[in-house]
Structure formats: C-alpha cells, structure tokens
Design a protein around this motif. Sequence first.
Motif, PDB file in Angstrom:
ATOM      1  N   THR A   1      -6.226  12.846   6.224  1.00 46.38           N
ATOM      2  CA  THR A   1      -7.413  12.259   5.590  1.00 46.38           C
ATOM      3  C   THR A   1      -7.052  10.879   5.062  1.00 46.38           C
ATOM      4  OG1 THR A   1      -8.224  14.435   4.909  1.00 46.38           O
ATOM      5  CG2 THR A   1      -9.151  12.523   3.792  1.00 46.38           C
ATOM      6  N   LEU A   2      -7.709   9.873   5.564  1.00 46.79           N
ATOM      7  CA  LEU A   2      -7.384   8.504   5.166  1.00 46.79           C
ATOM      8  C   LEU A   2      -7.594   8.303   3.666  1.00 46.79           C
ATOM      9  CD1 LEU A   2      -6.503   5.679   6.106  1.00 46.79           C
ATOM     10  CD2 LEU A   2      -8.918   5.138   6.479  1.00 46.79           C
ATOM     11  N   ARG A   3      -8.522   9.055   3.060  1.00 47.28           N
ATOM     12  CA  ARG A   3      -8.800   8.902   1.630  1.00 47.28           C
ATOM     13  C   ARG A   3      -7.561   9.163   0.773  1.00 47.28           C
ATOM     14  NH1 ARG A   3     -13.497  11.599   3.614  1.00 47.28           N
ATOM     15  NH2 ARG A   3     -15.402  10.351   3.299  1.00 47.28           N
ATOM     16  N   ASP A   4      -6.609   9.949   1.334  1.00 45.41           N
ATOM     17  CA  ASP A   4      -5.383  10.242   0.588  1.00 45.41           C
ATOM     18  C   ASP A   4      -4.399   9.070   0.617  1.00 45.41           C
ATOM     19  OD1 ASP A   4      -6.377  12.757   0.101  1.00 45.41           O
ATOM     20  OD2 ASP A   4      -5.355  13.676   1.811  1.00 45.41           O
ATOM     21  N   TRP A   5      -4.661   8.095   1.505  1.00 47.02           N
ATOM     22  CA  TRP A   5      -3.672   7.037   1.725  1.00 47.02           C
ATOM     23  C   TRP A   5      -4.182   5.635   1.406  1.00 47.02           C
ATOM     24  CZ3 TRP A   5       1.326   8.049   3.096  1.00 47.02           C
ATOM     25  CH2 TRP A   5       1.601   9.349   3.536  1.00 47.02           C
ATOM     26  N   TRP A   6      -5.480   5.445   1.434  1.00 43.96           N
ATOM     27  CA  TRP A   6      -5.990   4.061   1.429  1.00 43.96           C
ATOM     28  C   TRP A   6      -7.291   3.963   0.642  1.00 43.96           C
ATOM     29  CZ3 TRP A   6     -10.393   1.634   3.485  1.00 43.96           C
ATOM     30  CH2 TRP A   6     -10.317   0.236   3.619  1.00 43.96           C
ATOM     31  N   LEU A   7      -7.432   2.856  -0.087  1.00 43.64           N
ATOM     32  CA  LEU A   7      -8.656   2.538  -0.792  1.00 43.64           C
ATOM     33  C   LEU A   7      -9.099   1.120  -0.429  1.00 43.64           C
ATOM     34  CD1 LEU A   7      -8.177   3.895  -4.435  1.00 43.64           C
ATOM     35  CD2 LEU A   7      -9.866   4.669  -2.758  1.00 43.64           C
ATOM     36  N   PRO A   8     -10.387   0.890  -0.253  1.00 45.64           N
ATOM     37  CA  PRO A   8     -10.860  -0.479   0.018  1.00 45.64           C
ATOM     38  C   PRO A   8     -10.757  -1.331  -1.251  1.00 45.64           C
ATOM     39  CG  PRO A   8     -12.718   1.012  -0.206  1.00 45.64           C
ATOM     40  CD  PRO A   8     -11.489   1.877  -0.237  1.00 45.64           C
ATOM     41  N   THR A   9     -10.331  -2.572  -1.085  1.00 43.79           N
ATOM     42  CA  THR A   9     -10.210  -3.512  -2.203  1.00 43.79           C
ATOM     43  C   THR A   9     -10.895  -4.824  -1.838  1.00 43.79           C
ATOM     44  OG1 THR A   9      -8.127  -4.461  -1.407  1.00 43.79           O
ATOM     45  CG2 THR A   9      -7.975  -2.501  -2.823  1.00 43.79           C
ATOM     46  N   LYS A  10     -10.902  -5.729  -2.783  1.00 42.59           N
ATOM     47  CA  LYS A  10     -11.453  -7.054  -2.504  1.00 42.59           C
ATOM     48  C   LYS A  10     -10.637  -7.743  -1.420  1.00 42.59           C
ATOM     49  CE  LYS A  10     -12.288 -11.613  -4.583  1.00 42.59           C
ATOM     50  NZ  LYS A  10     -12.200 -12.437  -5.814  1.00 42.59           N
ATOM     51  N   ALA A  11      -9.303  -7.574  -1.481  1.00 40.63           N
ATOM     52  CA  ALA A  11      -8.423  -8.278  -0.537  1.00 40.63           C
ATOM     53  C   ALA A  11      -8.538  -7.724   0.876  1.00 40.63           C
ATOM     54  CB  ALA A  11      -6.976  -8.204  -1.022  1.00 40.63           C
ATOM     55  N   ASN A  12      -8.587  -6.382   1.006  1.00 42.64           N
ATOM     56  CA  ASN A  12      -8.540  -5.830   2.358  1.00 42.64           C
ATOM     57  C   ASN A  12      -9.907  -5.527   2.961  1.00 42.64           C
ATOM     58  OD1 ASN A  12      -9.391  -3.329   1.328  1.00 42.64           O
ATOM     59  ND2 ASN A  12      -7.311  -2.520   1.167  1.00 42.64           N
ATOM     60  N   PHE A  13     -10.992  -5.586   2.149  1.00 43.27           N
ATOM     61  CA  PHE A  13     -12.294  -5.242   2.726  1.00 43.27           C
ATOM     62  C   PHE A  13     -13.466  -6.003   2.112  1.00 43.27           C
ATOM     63  CE2 PHE A  13     -16.015  -2.306   3.099  1.00 43.27           C
ATOM     64  CZ  PHE A  13     -16.139  -2.376   4.473  1.00 43.27           C
TER      65      PHE A  13
ATOM     66  N   GLY B   1       0.804  -1.216   0.000  1.00 47.28           N
ATOM     67  CA  GLY B   1       0.000   0.000   0.000  1.00 47.28           C
ATOM     68  C   GLY B   1       0.839   1.268   0.000  1.00 47.28           C
ATOM     69  N   LEU B   2       0.164   2.400  -0.189  1.00 45.78           N
ATOM     70  CA  LEU B   2       0.850   3.694  -0.270  1.00 45.78           C
ATOM     71  C   LEU B   2       1.588   4.016   1.024  1.00 45.78           C
ATOM     72  CD1 LEU B   2       1.358   6.252  -1.929  1.00 45.78           C
ATOM     73  CD2 LEU B   2      -0.774   7.192  -0.986  1.00 45.78           C
ATOM     74  N   ALA B   3       0.974   3.708   2.168  1.00 43.92           N
ATOM     75  CA  ALA B   3       1.618   4.009   3.449  1.00 43.92           C
ATOM     76  C   ALA B   3       2.944   3.269   3.585  1.00 43.92           C
ATOM     77  CB  ALA B   3       0.676   3.641   4.601  1.00 43.92           C
ATOM     78  N   MET B   4       2.963   1.965   3.273  1.00 47.92           N
ATOM     79  CA  MET B   4       4.199   1.198   3.382  1.00 47.92           C
ATOM     80  C   MET B   4       5.229   1.654   2.353  1.00 47.92           C
ATOM     81  SD  MET B   4       4.512  -0.652   5.938  1.00 47.92           S
ATOM     82  CE  MET B   4       6.092  -1.265   5.347  1.00 47.92           C
ATOM     83  N   GLN B   5       4.779   2.107   1.191  1.00 50.28           N
ATOM     84  CA  GLN B   5       5.726   2.632   0.205  1.00 50.28           C
ATOM     85  C   GLN B   5       6.449   3.853   0.770  1.00 50.28           C
ATOM     86  OE1 GLN B   5       3.819   3.311  -3.597  1.00 50.28           O
ATOM     87  NE2 GLN B   5       2.711   1.363  -3.498  1.00 50.28           N
ATOM     88  N   HIS B   6       5.714   4.742   1.429  1.00 50.71           N
ATOM     89  CA  HIS B   6       6.326   5.931   2.019  1.00 50.71           C
ATOM     90  C   HIS B   6       7.251   5.550   3.171  1.00 50.71           C
ATOM     91  CE1 HIS B   6       4.207   9.616   0.334  1.00 50.71           C
ATOM     92  NE2 HIS B   6       3.663   8.612  -0.337  1.00 50.71           N
ATOM     93  N   LEU B   7       6.773   4.686   4.048  1.00 53.18           N
ATOM     94  CA  LEU B   7       7.583   4.288   5.202  1.00 53.18           C
ATOM     95  C   LEU B   7       8.862   3.586   4.762  1.00 53.18           C
ATOM     96  CD1 LEU B   7       4.794   3.032   7.638  1.00 53.18           C
ATOM     97  CD2 LEU B   7       6.293   4.991   8.002  1.00 53.18           C
ATOM     98  N   THR B   8       8.747   2.716   3.776  1.00 52.05           N
ATOM     99  CA  THR B   8       9.925   1.991   3.291  1.00 52.05           C
ATOM    100  C   THR B   8      10.924   2.940   2.656  1.00 52.05           C
ATOM    101  OG1 THR B   8       8.595   0.010   2.901  1.00 52.05           O
ATOM    102  CG2 THR B   8      10.714   0.132   1.784  1.00 52.05           C
ATOM    103  N   ALA B   9      10.436   3.897   1.879  1.00 54.00           N
ATOM    104  CA  ALA B   9      11.339   4.860   1.236  1.00 54.00           C
ATOM    105  C   ALA B   9      12.079   5.688   2.287  1.00 54.00           C
ATOM    106  CB  ALA B   9      10.545   5.766   0.301  1.00 54.00           C
ATOM    107  N   MET B  10      11.355   6.139   3.309  1.00 55.62           N
ATOM    108  CA  MET B  10      12.004   6.905   4.372  1.00 55.62           C
ATOM    109  C   MET B  10      12.996   6.045   5.145  1.00 55.62           C
ATOM    110  SD  MET B  10       9.120   9.471   5.973  1.00 55.62           S
ATOM    111  CE  MET B  10       7.698   8.399   5.824  1.00 55.62           C
ATOM    112  N   HIS B  11      12.607   4.805   5.406  1.00 58.09           N
ATOM    113  CA  HIS B  11      13.484   3.900   6.146  1.00 58.09           C
ATOM    114  C   HIS B  11      14.806   3.688   5.395  1.00 58.09           C
ATOM    115  CE1 HIS B  11      14.061   0.786   9.238  1.00 58.09           C
ATOM    116  NE2 HIS B  11      14.742   0.148   8.310  1.00 58.09           N
TER     117      HIS B  11
END
Length: 692
Positions: free
Chosen positions: A588-600, A512-522
């Motif tokens: 705003t969570l809408r900027d970071w996450w979208l519901p999908t078949k896998a996660n919701f 997801g987008l959040a992990m992409q950002h965290l991984t890049a910063m890490h």
Amino acid sequence: MSVTESKAVSKASKSTKRPKNTVVTEAVEQALANTPVDMVPFSQLSLSPLNVRKAEPDAAKLQELAGSIRAVGVLHNLIVHRLPDGQLGAAAGGRRFRALSILLNEGAIAPDYAVPVKTVSDDVAEVVSAIENFQHESMHPADQIMAFARICASGKTAAEIGGLMGYSTQHVQKFLRLAGMAPALLAELAEDKINVDQLQALSASEDHERQLDVWKNAYGYYRNPKELREAVLRGEVSAEGHRLLEFVGREVYERAGGGFRYDLFTDEGFITDTVLLDTLTRQKLTEIADGIAKTEGWAWSEGRTEGISTYGEDAQVYLLLGQPDTVFNADEYARLEVLDEKLGELSEQDDTAAAEACQAEIDVIKDTAKIRAWSDDVRAHGGVVVSLLRGALSVRRGVMKRCDLPEIVDDENKSGVNQHLSSIRTEGGSDATEQPQAKPLSAVLAKSLSSERTLAVQAALAEQPQIALVIFVHDCLKSTFDHRSYNPSTLKVTLHAKTGLMLDNAPTSADGLAMQHLTAMHDAWQKLLPEDWHKSWDWLLTWGTQALINVMGYCLARTLDGASERLSDKDGKAGKDLEPVEALLNFTLRDWWLPTKANFFGRISKEQISDSLSQAGLGGASRDVLKMKKGDAAERAEEDISQTRWVPDCLLPVTAPIALPESDAVTATDAGEPETDAEATGNASETDNIAA
C-alpha cells in the motif's frame, strides 16, 4: 581497442617531423663544428638538469647500449656544460651517461675512464639536448612539453623551436598549450596515467580546477577524449558538425552577434552563444513553416528544432493525423506511367544522372498529390510544423491542437472537418475524436510520481527477498520457455540498479521513507562485505542458501523500474507496471509516501489542489485554497493532507491482488526465516535481520 587499453604515451606521427637535413639550424651546426672534442674522466661528469629527457629510458635498451660501449667504446661525444660545483653536466648524451654508470657499477670501467665531450655554454646546452633527443628515441610527451616551455621562455618562437627540433610549428604550439595545464595532470602524464589525447581534450577549458574535477570523476568509457572534452566544456558546444549551425549558417550566426572560441586543437571552434543559435534556428524554421502554411492554406504553423513527439507533454497538446490516401488525377497518373517506364530504361542503360532527374520528377508528382490529399476543412483547423531531423528539414502536416478538436457528436451530418477526422487514422490507431483528460498531469510530474512509487515498491520488495526471487524466476522462465512472448519482464535485470535513476527523476524523494529503508539496508549489507570482496567470490561459498537469497533479493529489488513519462492510456495511472508486484507484496503506497508541496501540490494547478482536498474529504480546505495564492494553497494542502492517508488516484492500483497457488504462496514471515541447516553461518543470520 578500448580507451582504457590504449597506450598512455602518444608519440608524434611521422607527418609532424621535418626531414633530418633541416633539424639543426645553421648557427647551432657552426657552433658545434667550432667546438673541439676533449677527453675527460667519467668521474668529472654528472647528469645535467638541463637535459630535457626526464623520463627513465627503457631498461633493456639501456643495457644494450652499455654492452655496445663495453665492446667498442663511446663512439659519439657527449655535449656538456660547466655546473656551479665544477662538474661537467651532460646536457646531451644522457643515455650514454647512464650506460657508463652501469658499466662503472659493474666494475667494467674505472672512474678515470676517458669520455669524449664537447663543452658549450648554458644557453646552447638545453637546445642541443632537445635537438639530439628528438633525433634519436622519441622523447616522452611530458619531457617534450617541459622542454618546449623552457626554450620558449628564453625568447624563441614556436616556429624557431620547431625548426631547431625538427617538428612542425603546429606540433610545438599544441605542446606549448599543454604546458599551461594543471600541474597535477602534467605529473600524471609523466607517470603515464593520462595520455596526450586525453590531456588535449581537457585543455578545452583553461580552468585548472575544472580540468582536475572532470578527470577525477571520469572513469571507463568517460575517459574517452570526446567525452572528456564535452564534460570540461560545461555549456559550450563544439561548432564542428553542429546541425543547427549548419542549418543557420556561420555567417548568419556571426552577423547576429554570435561568437566562437577557438583553441589549437579544433579548426571549427566552440559556439559561445547557444541560446542565440537556437533562436536563429527557430526563426528560420518558422519562416519556412509560415511560407508552407500560406501557400497550402493551413490555419497555423510552427517552427521548432525538434519534431513533435507522440508521448509526453506534446501528446497532451497535439494530435497527429495520419496521412490521407493519395489520389492522382488523370494527368498525373498518365505522367507517372511514362516516367516509370522511362526510369526502367535508364536503369538498364546505367545512365545515373538521367535516372536521378526522372526519379526527382516522380517524387514531385507524388508529393504534390500527398499535399493535395489533405481536405480544405482539415487545413482550416490544422497546422504544419517544420523541424530538423538529423540535420534535414522535416515537414509535418495535419497537426491538430487538442484544444481545437471539434465535437463530432454535434455534427449530425458528419460533414466538414469532423467527417474528415473520422476517416483519418491517427497515431497509435486511436480514435481521432478521443477527448483529452480534463486536467492532465505534465510528463515531468508523471515521471516523478511513477519514480516515487517505484522507490517505495523497491523498498518493500527488498524487505521480502524470496518474493523478489519468485518474480525473477518467473522472468527467467518467460525468457527461456516462451522467448516469443510479448509480455515484458517485471525486473529490469541488467546488473545496474535503477534507484539512482529514480532519484534523478524525483529528487524530492531523497529524504523519503523508501530511501531511508533502502539506505539502511544498503549500509547494513555493505558492512558484511569483506575487504576486496569484488576480486573473488570464494567468500560467498561460506554463506548459507538463505543468506544468498536475501542479498540477491535486495539487489534484484533495486533493478525495479516503473518510471513512465505519461499516464497509462486507459486508466490514467503513473507507474502502472508496478501493480502486479504491489499485489504480490500486499503493498500500500499510503504506508510509504505522502504528497507534499515539493513532490506534488506545488506542481499542479490551484484547481487541481482544490480537487485533491475534496477527494480527501476536506471540503472546507478545498474551498479555501481557491482564494489563496498558488504557493500558499500548496502549503495548506500539504499540511491538511498529512492528517489523512490520501494519495492521488493516479498512484493507486486498479487490479485485484494476485492469487498464488497454495504451493507457491510466500509470506513475509517465510521470507525472513533464517536457515537452520548446518551450512547456515553467522553471516546468514545477520542477513536475515537485514531483510526483515
């Protein structure tokens, strides 16, 4: 002493060694007695490959032995055998040979120095070597294992080897078992990188690859023998002290077809069919529950290995009624008074047996009255659940299924079960008539969604390190100046990042987008760390204040933990504790996450998928999915929702943004500004870029 501090070499206990008068068999004694002592030049001697002692002896003790030989000569003969090159190999007396080598190198003796020896055949040499080494300084465990294995290969049994060496048969069997371990682990044993206890734990599996994988992946506490054994057993469970096995009984388990796997290090063995054991346990608990329900008049009963929980999915299915007030009848009350007085007298007389019998009768009367306190109406609708609590039976009466809860509003006279439910305290002090949510989310999904939300807030917070510092300082102030405050800290600063736990809860968020950002910063931060950075903090002294704030803010952001196993009671939110941080970040969570078949969508009902689409303003799709199969409906929802910014209401905050005083207000621009003072370094400017 910790596991990592424990000695790597496990020496044999005194209890495993036999008395010295039984160490050497009569045949070996006779052979050595009939062998003459010869004096041979030291130059004709070399160390035999049959000498069982492979580990280097203690240097200080070896030097002491050399000094003794220098003073009084070699007092005990060496046992040798003829080598292919004509030399005499020292099979027993390796330490004396090494001590003589020291003296030769020092010039204290000449190459023709006469050494007393007894020459024996090759097949006797190794046995005699082992016997002598066991009699003197304890051999290294790695040498013992190899010696036992070689002698066993010659045809001798464990009992015969034990008789020769002076060790119990069980000790020899254990070490022979270890001879079959992964060669790489035996090599580490010889180098004292693993000890015998750890090796024995890993031997619970005969799979060399499994042994090595577990050892390589274990560290710190997890190199404790108990942890290693549990890891290497995969799905197997130790039978020793197993609560379900003790409850069901070994004989019942075996009669039902259950088996055990045994090794040399456990007397109880390992349960090979845990599924069967679980089934037998539930059957026995169900029989007990059925008997109680039939006797006491409960509407239904259930047996389960674990008791009913007051949170998670259990809380969505069951309602636990509080124990009603106990009322004793006249006979019981009178009998209790007599027994109480008698118990006091027996306690003064120190008559333990009689006091226990008296207390047992008191308990029976009280238990009978407590059971009788449940009204007939509650029994007609409620049930009894029998489970195991720390190995003992636990009986929970007054369990209501939420789907069967009566409507009190329809009961104008407040009679029957509704009246009883109204008068009984339920768990958490909530009203017994509270109706469950129409379509509650499962505990697993609630945890997953709240973890996804946490990861997104972590990423946003990591990009604004000064705000992370504001929150952290606020937590510190609460802890220091208001230590009795019941307001929990926002950041769970335990020096352990919670990102990995969030990924465990919500594996679908890995890309997801959040992990992409965290991984890049890490990755960016890691590139700035010098080699061996963890050994000293001197290098941090060269960083500017803003650089330190930025990296600390990133690390603090990773400690954020908003995961929860159930939705909040009042407004049904997943990850509600994150709301104050979100407000401070203007998140705003809408900027970071979208519901999908896998996660919701794939984890909720088709009707809930339809409701979600309707809430997103997709009325046509909402009606269409009701005609589809569940999997197709979930895929359709993912595709259509991706065109909107809809997220489930349970992930949206209900609080208004927190208004900070003007002096405390922090903006994203402020957080990203680099230092301009003379202490700011090139590293500092790089860290600003990462934070931004």
